[in-house]
Design a protein around this motif. Structure first.
Motif, PDB file in Angstrom:
ATOM      1  N   ASP A  62      -5.478  -6.047  -0.532  1.00 33.64           N
ATOM      2  CA  ASP A  62      -6.098  -4.888   0.091  1.00 33.64           C
ATOM      3  C   ASP A  62      -5.312  -3.632  -0.270  1.00 33.64           C
ATOM      4  O   ASP A  62      -4.101  -3.565  -0.047  1.00 33.64           O
ATOM      5  N   PRO A  63      -5.979  -2.589  -0.818  1.00 30.76           N
ATOM      6  CA  PRO A  63      -5.273  -1.347  -1.175  1.00 30.76           C
ATOM      7  C   PRO A  63      -4.575  -0.682   0.015  1.00 30.76           C
ATOM      8  O   PRO A  63      -3.628   0.081  -0.165  1.00 30.76           O
ATOM      9  N   LYS A  64      -5.044  -0.971   1.221  1.00 33.98           N
ATOM     10  CA  LYS A  64      -4.460  -0.359   2.409  1.00 33.98           C
ATOM     11  C   LYS A  64      -3.070  -0.923   2.740  1.00 33.98           C
ATOM     12  O   LYS A  64      -2.385  -0.419   3.634  1.00 33.98           O
ATOM     13  N   LEU A  65      -2.659  -1.954   2.023  1.00 36.33           N
ATOM     14  CA  LEU A  65      -1.338  -2.546   2.279  1.00 36.33           C
ATOM     15  C   LEU A  65      -0.206  -1.681   1.727  1.00 36.33           C
ATOM     16  O   LEU A  65       0.961  -1.962   1.984  1.00 36.33           O
ATOM     17  N   VAL A  66      -0.560  -0.631   0.987  1.00 33.99           N
ATOM     18  CA  VAL A  66       0.470   0.240   0.428  1.00 33.99           C
ATOM     19  C   VAL A  66       0.091   1.699   0.657  1.00 33.99           C
ATOM     20  O   VAL A  66      -1.082   2.066   0.580  1.00 33.99           O
ATOM     21  N   SER A  67       1.091   2.521   0.978  1.00 32.61           N
ATOM     22  CA  SER A  67       0.901   3.961   1.138  1.00 32.61           C
ATOM     23  C   SER A  67       2.241   4.629   0.861  1.00 32.61           C
ATOM     24  O   SER A  67       3.229   3.974   0.524  1.00 32.61           O
ATOM     25  N   ILE A  68       2.288   5.940   1.020  1.00 32.28           N
ATOM     26  CA  ILE A  68       3.545   6.655   0.814  1.00 32.28           C
ATOM     27  C   ILE A  68       4.562   6.308   1.894  1.00 32.28           C
ATOM     28  O   ILE A  68       5.755   6.609   1.741  1.00 32.28           O
ATOM     29  N   HIS A  69       4.112   5.646   2.961  1.00 29.26           N
ATOM     30  CA  HIS A  69       5.012   5.319   4.070  1.00 29.26           C
ATOM     31  C   HIS A  69       5.470   3.870   4.077  1.00 29.26           C
ATOM     32  O   HIS A  69       6.465   3.551   4.721  1.00 29.26           O
ATOM     33  N   TYR A  70       4.784   2.998   3.378  1.00 28.41           N
ATOM     34  CA  TYR A  70       5.134   1.579   3.432  1.00 28.41           C
ATOM     35  C   TYR A  70       4.525   0.843   2.248  1.00 28.41           C
ATOM     36  O   TYR A  70       3.643   1.348   1.554  1.00 28.41           O
ATOM     37  N   ASP A  71       5.018  -0.378   2.046  1.00 23.91           N
ATOM     38  CA  ASP A  71       4.453  -1.256   1.027  1.00 23.91           C
ATOM     39  C   ASP A  71       4.531  -2.686   1.563  1.00 23.91           C
ATOM     40  O   ASP A  71       5.599  -3.301   1.578  1.00 23.91           O
ATOM     41  N   SER A  72       3.391  -3.196   2.018  1.00 25.39           N
ATOM     42  CA  SER A  72       3.328  -4.538   2.602  1.00 25.39           C
ATOM     43  C   SER A  72       2.719  -5.555   1.643  1.00 25.39           C
ATOM     44  O   SER A  72       2.361  -6.666   2.048  1.00 25.39           O
ATOM     45  N   ARG A  73       2.610  -5.211   0.383  1.00 29.76           N
ATOM     46  CA  ARG A  73       2.015  -6.118  -0.595  1.00 29.76           C
ATOM     47  C   ARG A  73       2.967  -7.270  -0.929  1.00 29.76           C
ATOM     48  O   ARG A  73       4.178  -7.137  -0.866  1.00 29.76           O
ATOM     49  N   GLN A  74       2.367  -8.375  -1.291  1.00 28.23           N
ATOM     50  CA  GLN A  74       3.155  -9.517  -1.735  1.00 28.23           C
ATOM     51  C   GLN A  74       3.384  -9.423  -3.241  1.00 28.23           C
ATOM     52  O   GLN A  74       2.560  -8.899  -3.988  1.00 28.23           O
ATOM     53  N   THR A  75       4.523  -9.934  -3.676  1.00 24.26           N
ATOM     54  CA  THR A  75       4.880  -9.880  -5.093  1.00 24.26           C
ATOM     55  C   THR A  75       5.136 -11.287  -5.622  1.00 24.26           C
ATOM     56  O   THR A  75       5.288 -12.245  -4.865  1.00 24.26           O
ATOM     57  N   GLU A  76       5.183 -11.376  -6.945  1.00 25.82           N
ATOM     58  CA  GLU A  76       5.496 -12.647  -7.593  1.00 25.82           C
ATOM     59  C   GLU A  76       6.277 -12.375  -8.868  1.00 25.82           C
ATOM     60  O   GLU A  76       6.198 -11.286  -9.447  1.00 25.82           O
ATOM     61  N   GLN A  77       7.044 -13.361  -9.283  1.00 27.33           N
ATOM     62  CA  GLN A  77       7.872 -13.205 -10.469  1.00 27.33           C
ATOM     63  C   GLN A  77       7.099 -13.627 -11.716  1.00 27.33           C
ATOM     64  O   GLN A  77       6.405 -14.644 -11.708  1.00 27.33           O
ATOM     65  N   ASP A  78       7.206 -12.815 -12.745  1.00 29.94           N
ATOM     66  CA  ASP A  78       6.598 -13.154 -14.023  1.00 29.94           C
ATOM     67  C   ASP A  78       7.496 -14.183 -14.714  1.00 29.94           C
ATOM     68  O   ASP A  78       8.630 -13.863 -15.098  1.00 29.94           O
ATOM     69  N   PRO A  79       7.042 -15.429 -14.873  1.00 28.08           N
ATOM     70  CA  PRO A  79       7.906 -16.463 -15.465  1.00 28.08           C
ATOM     71  C   PRO A  79       8.288 -16.194 -16.917  1.00 28.08           C
ATOM     72  O   PRO A  79       9.246 -16.772 -17.432  1.00 28.08           O
TER      73      PRO A  79
END
Length: 914
Positions: free
Chosen positions: A649-666
């Motif tokens: 969801d694009p709303k998971l990130v803003s100038i105030h926070y970043d709640s997105r999940q990440t993953e490592q590029d193998p």
């Protein structure tokens, strides 16, 4: 040409040379006119010397004059060959002295009034010019504060209309300058070969987009918040891109350009002509020299002439690139090593970022702090540690030594990634130089968990909005104190013969002490490191009985994360959605979960709850290590190959926070950055026989005085007042003549509110050594607590005479004068605080009140705006609730006094640890 005509022309040349010489002596300016005069001096001097030699050869009457000139002429010729670098100063001053004396003798010998008049007028003009420059120097002699601070970031630097804002950096031309100016360090290296080689490996060189760890953070910032805020970073990191106006464009579109890969060059520091204040944020003016195009010309002839002139007359070069305020000046370094964020950068409000200046300035290391626990034999500045003297024959060396431009500090990751073994060894050597120590000092019955102890709260005054720690630059950083009795204790553990019962649980204290460090430990961007205490215990059979601070997955090597229950030193910030600030994204910080740093000349105590197994075989060997990894486990991965999971969801990130999940590029290899052990200690605990009770013992010998003092300091700074009092009392037993022992007991008692008892210890401290400014300060605090304001002011004046730049002393003077309703006197004292730090919160608060008392409503309103700008946002602590619930380990670390339990232990079977 006849003899008379030759003599006239030689006389005219002599007079011109005389005026020219005095001009060169008076004005060493880097301009075409001056440098032309240098050439004229050499050429005319050569012609005149030849003419005088011919006259002397053909006519006896000129031989005495030739004799007068011979030393000046000979040394001038020698200087034209070897140059006038510092190592040939003796030759230069011989030339000047012999030339002046010879000229004076010739003038007197000639008996010509015109020559005498020219000599006299030139000499007077020269002396007057030198005197004027001394009284009115072109550049500031040192960095000073005016006491003025803007009420918003719009008033900082050149303001929003300049191309560089919100960085406070400016140029002498008011706008952009060519990027090539910053990219010509190789020209400097033609003469300063050793310094150039050192800089090549330094973090100044790799400050910009030639550093993956830095570039990743700026790309991330610009992707979310745009380019404007990132200029705040660029003013101190990216001069070749920034001052050329290219930061309007996203850096990812130009990251492979030479400008982006340049880093900070020689002129990034050495062309600064003015530093605004010690408020940092890149508050400097950088000058584009008039002769830069000529000095960096690739035309062989012009290049040769430039190098020749610089060699024979290096003073203009020296004045251009080595200003008085640069020499051994922490204030000069503060322009980039102290920062604050505000709304144009973080879309939030004013917030203190990292700050390596203020805690140095207020400490004993600077020699300016009145209240430190320890003072070095000699005060030090930044260059005293980070630019040590190394052998070199580079021009400008002093006795064969130059300041090291490796700037060795704490970045092990970049030289490791670069494959620069020499720089890595220099940094690790610096980190392991003994600037910090670890001591497994004490053990006691475990008893209750610390959070169940009684807390006492006192008025700590207003608190600054900060992501950093607050040390001696403020009176106190915390208002929470623990009150617990200390009775049974074994310390120092390596000196007592205490035996511990198998099956019992003890509380073990590990003391970490800063020794040869002038700022907080750690310093710099304290959200970006993994720094932690590792404690491990094995019994006599090799069985592991305790473990804290281990790497979670040993198979990953240095890539593994640290177990979350370790004792960390860092700033743990949260964004607007309570996520950890772990991407070097301080501009999204909205709250502080905790910060743990150790002030210079101070200590911290890590507490461990150790359960001794019933079947343990003594002795048990405990090893404590202070480990360091640049960068954190997460940020190392983030910089190399971590990406956002798609489909969120694009709303998971803003100038105030970043709640997105990440993953490592193998497909991306993450660097296996080194872990450096900064300090290490070991102790053996003896075990009691069945039925043998533990006898708790303490040793307080003179040799142990400092260890007891360190344990007391760590306890005091945590608010464990009874433990601090207990430790400091042992100091007085170990060395009764040591005044700080008695004083430190009084410090603990004053914080506890035990003023009468504190006065007894202050009296003993005063009798031991009344010259210590810190005793007078704490005597004033006891007198103030009893309402004896006049006596308190007298004591504070003694401390202020010894340490006039201790802002807490001056703040207390202002506060007491305010309480006495001497509002005018209070304002004067508080202005002295702002001369040290224009952003001092306590000063602005008391100034607001004092100005109201004077009826100065306009100034009071301005001080109120500044107070509200700098004070903490108490409501931001609500953001910590989520993290405290999700992570018991982080919540435990958040407590001022807390204990660490063992993580999962390895099992030994058939000689193999599994």
């Amino acid at each position: 040409m006849n003899l008379t005509k030759t003599a006239r022309w030689a006389g005219l040349a002599f007079l011109v040379l005389l005026v020219n010489s005095f001009y060169l002596l008076a004005f060493a300016t880097p301009g075409i006119f001056y440098m032309t005069n240098v050439l004229v001096h050499i050429g005319l001097g050569t012609v005149w010397a030849a003419a005088l030699l011919w006259l002397a050869f053909t006519s006896p009457q000129y031989r005495r004059m030739a004799l007068y000139a011979v030393v000046g002429v000979a040394t001038g010729g020698a200087l034209s060959v070897v140059g006038a670098a510092r190592e040939f100063n003796w030759l230069l001053w011989t030339h000047i002295g012999a030339g002046l004396l010879g000229a004076l003798a010739i003038v007197v010998e000639s008996k010509r009034r015109s020559a005498q008049l020219v000599f006299a007028c030139s000499a007077v003009f020269c002396v007057a010019a030198l005197g004027y420059q001394k009284v009115f120097p072109e550049h500031q002699l040192k960095v000073t504060n005016t006491g003025y601070v803007p009420v918003s970031m719009e008033g900082e630097g050149g303001g929003p209309k300049t191309p560089f804002w919100p960085s406070s950096s400016k140029t002498n031309v008011g706008g952009v300058i060519p990027s090539t100016f910053f990219m010509d360090s190789k020209f400097c290296g033609e003469c300063h070969k050793d310094i150039y080689q050192q800089w090549q490996s330094s973090m100044h060189h790799f400050s910009s987009f030639n550093n993956k760890y830095y570039s990743k953070s700026i790309e991330y910032m610009q992707d979310i918040s745009g380019t404007r805020g990132s200029k705040w970073c660029a003013g101190c990191h990216d001069h070749a891109v920034f001052f050329n106006g290219r930061f309007e464009k996203p850096i990812k579109d130009q990251i492979e350009t030479p400008e982006a890969q340049n880093g900070l060059g020689c002129v990034s520091c050495h062309s600064i002509t003015h530093v605004d204040s010690t408020m940092g944020n890149g508050g400097f003016t950088i000058e584009y020299p008039k002769l830069h195009d000529l000095a960096s010309s690739k035309n062989p002839l012009i290049h040769w002439v430039d190098r020749f002139l610089t060699k024979v007359e290096p003073e203009p070069h020296r004045r251009t690139f080595l200003k008085p305020f640069m020499k051994d000046s922490a204030e000069f370094c503060s322009t980039c090593h102290k920062v604050h964020l505000d709304e144009p950068v973080n879309n939030y409000r004013w917030m203190r970022g990292f700050n390596d200046y203020d805690n140095w300035q207020a400490s004993g290391v600077s020699g300016q702090g009145a209240r430190s626990f320890y003072y070095p034999d000699k005060s030090k500045t930044c260059s005293g540690c980070h630019m040590d003297l190394v052998p070199s024959k580079d021009p400008g060396n002093r006795d064969g030594m130059v300041h090291n431009h490796r700037f060795a500090a704490a970045n092990t990751a970049v030289p490791f990634v670069n494959g620069d073994k020499t720089q890595l060894a220099a940094v690790q050597g610096f980190l392991q130089s003994g600037f910090i120590s670890v001591d497994i000092f004490a053990a006691a019955p475990a008893g209750e968990a610390p959070q169940t102890q009684m807390q006492r709260r006192t008025d700590a005054g207003p608190q600054t909005m900060t992501t950093f720690a607050v040390g001696e630059e403020a009176e106190q950083a915390s208002s929470a104190y623990m009150i617990r009795e200390v009775s049974e204790l074994a310390a120092p553990l390596d000196k007592t013969s205490t035996k511990f019962q198998p099956g019992s649980t003890i509380r073990m204290d590990v003391v970490v002490r800063t020794k040869k460090i002038g700022h907080f430990f750690p310093g710099g961007t304290v959200d970006a490191f993994d720094i932690w205490v590792e404690l491990e215990g094995h019994d006599a059979t090799g069985k592991q009985v305790f473990l804290s601070g281990n790497l979670q997955n040993p198979k990953q090597g240095n890539l593994a994360p640290v177990e979350p229950g370790a004792h960390f030193y860092k700033s743990y910030m949260l964004d607007g959605d309570s996520n950890p600030i772990n991407k070097r994204n301080a501009w999204q910080a909205r709250s502080l979960l905790y910060v743990r740093l150790i002030p210079p000349g101070a200590a911290d105590v890590a507490h461990y709850r150790v359960k001794i197994p019933k079947d343990a075989k003594g002795p048990i060997t405990f090893t404590a290590k202070l480990n360091y990894r640049k960068f954190t486990h997460y940020y190392n991965q983030f910089s190399y190959g971590m990406k956002v999971k798609p489909g969120q969801d694009p709303k998971l990130v803003s100038i105030h926070y970043d709640s997105r999940q990440t993953e490592q590029d193998p497909a991306v290899q993450v660097p296996d950055i080194p872990i450096t052990v900064l300090a290490k200690a070991e102790v053996k605990l003896q075990l009691a026989q069945p039925g043998e009770a533990t006898v708790w013992k303490q040793e307080a010998q003179k040799a142990d005085r400092e260890r007891w003092n360190d344990w007391g300091i760590g306890s005091l700074l945590q608010g464990d007042l009874k433990a601090a009092e207990y430790g400091f009392t042992r100091v007085t037993e170990a060395q009764p003549e040591y005044a700080d022992g008695w004083l430190n007991v009084a410090r603990a008692l004053i914080q506890e509110g035990e003023i009468e008892r504190a006065k007894e210890f202050l009296d003993k401290a005063m009798k031991a050594d009344s010259s210590l400014g810190r005793i007078w300060f704490f005597q004033a605090m006891a007198q103030k607590a009893e309402g004896d304001y006049d006596a308190a002011l007298k004591s504070l004046e003694v401390a202020a005479q010894k340490y006039p730049r201790d802002r807490v002393v001056q703040n207390q003077i202002g506060r007491i004068l305010f309480l006495k309703r001497d509002y005018k006197g209070a304002v004067e004292a508080l202005k002295r605080v702002l001369d040290v730090d224009p952003e001092d919160l306590q000063a602005h608060y008391t100034l607001m009140l004092a100005c109201r008392g004077l009826g100065d409503t306009e100034q009071a309103a301005r001080e109120e705006k500044l107070f509200m700008r700098f004070k903490a946002d108490e409501s931001s602590q609500a953001l910590t609730a989520k993290m405290r619930q999700l992570s018991p380990e982080d919540n435990n670390e958040r407590q001022t006094i807390h204990e660490h339990e063992s993580s999962a232990l390895s099992v030994k079977k058939a000689g193999v640890i599994q």
